[in-house]
Design an enzyme around this catalytic site. Structure first.
Site, PDB file in Angstrom:
ATOM      1  N   HIS A  84      -5.071  -4.106  -0.099  1.00 15.20           N
ATOM      2  CA  HIS A  84      -6.331  -4.523  -0.730  1.00 15.20           C
ATOM      3  C   HIS A  84      -7.463  -4.589   0.298  1.00 15.20           C
ATOM      4  CE1 HIS A  84      -3.565  -5.237  -4.009  1.00 15.20           C
ATOM      5  NE2 HIS A  84      -2.856  -6.007  -3.184  1.00 15.20           N
ATOM      6  N   GLU A 122      -4.733 -12.621  -1.033  1.00 17.41           N
ATOM      7  CA  GLU A 122      -3.771 -11.669  -0.481  1.00 17.41           C
ATOM      8  C   GLU A 122      -4.426 -10.777   0.554  1.00 17.41           C
ATOM      9  OE1 GLU A 122      -0.752  -8.056  -1.901  1.00 17.41           O
ATOM     10  OE2 GLU A 122      -2.018  -9.092  -3.378  1.00 17.41           O
ATOM     11  N   HIS A 177       1.901  -6.500   2.017  1.00 15.88           N
ATOM     12  CA  HIS A 177       1.406  -7.127   0.794  1.00 15.88           C
ATOM     13  C   HIS A 177       2.046  -8.495   0.621  1.00 15.88           C
ATOM     14  CE1 HIS A 177      -0.642  -3.661  -1.266  1.00 15.88           C
ATOM     15  NE2 HIS A 177       0.050  -3.013  -0.333  1.00 15.88           N
ATOM     16  N   GLU A 252       6.538  -6.766   0.364  1.00 18.99           N
ATOM     17  CA  GLU A 252       5.984  -7.951  -0.294  1.00 18.99           C
ATOM     18  C   GLU A 252       6.555  -9.141   0.478  1.00 18.99           C
ATOM     19  OE1 GLU A 252       3.747  -7.875  -2.511  1.00 18.99           O
ATOM     20  OE2 GLU A 252       3.986  -6.127  -3.822  1.00 18.99           O
TER      21      GLU A 252
END
Length: 290
Positions: A84, A122, A177, A252
């Site tokens: 992101h 995040e 992430h 993740e």
């Protein structure tokens, strides 16, 4: 012939000659002594008086420099992809634009990402962990390329992120992430690989990379996700992985809606631990390739 008394006769010549010879010899000796006390022209200089030998202990020889050991990740080129970006939320048209998903379809350029219940995002988490990981890897001799250079821009799109590893001719891609499951009880890390693989690198090499990263996270004391067997997920819809032409894994690292995981992501100490685990996983993967 009339005779002359002896007392009045001259001394004999041989006595005079002997006296002169002795005097001449003394002159020669004296001259030789004078000549010997100074160097002759063109001759060697007299040796200097020798210095007295030191009476103390002999100095120890200088220690021999130890050979330089190669850094453990010298020659490895890593692409880190901090998920992101901080400017995505303010640019919906740009981040929602369709791009190729790497399998003939399309998907959104990027997304905003998730956050903890207290609002820690995040994109801030992934950026901080990526920068910390970069420092650790470079200290070990690796070359590191980041897919974005700050945390306040937009994008890049997933196709660019995944394609970067081939564009810069790097060896490996790790996309960082954190998950945003709505279930607050869901906790832990997991890895994602592209399945079915689109090239050889996305097959076994990516799974070996995932195994090294997952083991390092476990050894660092983090909790594995219970949502996937072996904390490994297989997906076909992630453009970042689909566009990669080298071993690639999406990590993740935490569930940001879980209280325990959120506390880890929000603390600098927790983010440093995550970075050290990612770096350790890459070291183990690189060592296994040799």
């Amino acid at each position: 012939m009339v005779g002359v008394p002896a007392a009045s006769r001259p001394r004999s010549a041989p006595w005079v000659l002997r006296t002169l010879g002795v005097l001449l010899l003394l002159v020669v000796i004296a001259a030789g002594l004078l000549v010997g006390s100074r160097p002759l022209p063109g001759g060697p200089s007299p040796s200097p008086t020798a210095e007295p030998a030191p009476t103390g202990p002999s100095p120890s020889p200088s220690p021999t420099a130890s050979p330089t050991h190669a850094l453990p990740l010298a020659g490895l080129h890593v692409v880190l992809d901090p998920g992101h970006n901080g400017g995505n939320a303010a640019a919906p048209a740009e981040v929602n634009a369709a791009v190729g998903d790497g399998r003939g379809g399309t998907k959104a350029c990027n997304t905003v990402g998730t956050s903890t219940l207290s609002g820690y995002t995040e994109h801030a988490f992934t950026w901080d962990v990526a920068v910390r990981t970069q420092e650790l890897l470079e200290a070990d001799g690796a070359q590191v390329t980041l897919t974005r250079q700050d945390d306040d821009s937009v994008g890049p799109c997933v196709d660019v992120r995944g394609g970067t590893v081939g564009d810069v001719d790097a060896d490996v891609l790790v996309s960082i992430h954190a998950n945003g499951s709505e279930n607050p009880d869901a906790r832990g890390y997991f890895a994602i690989v592209s399945e079915p693989p689109l090239n050889d690198a996305q097959g076994e090499p990516s799974r070996e990379l995932a195994a090294g990263l997952l083991t390092a996270l476990e050894e660092a004391g983090f909790t594995p996700s219970g949502s996937y067997a072996g904390a490994l997920s297989e997906r076909a819809d992630l453009g970042t992985l689909n566009w990669a032409e080298r071993p690639a894994v999406l990590l993740e690292l935490a569930e940001m809606r879980n209280a325990e995981d959120a506390a880890l992501t929000e603390s600098p100490e927790g983010r440093q631990r995550y970075a050290e685990a990612v770096a350790a996983g890459l070291r183990a993967w690189a060592a296994a390739r040799e």
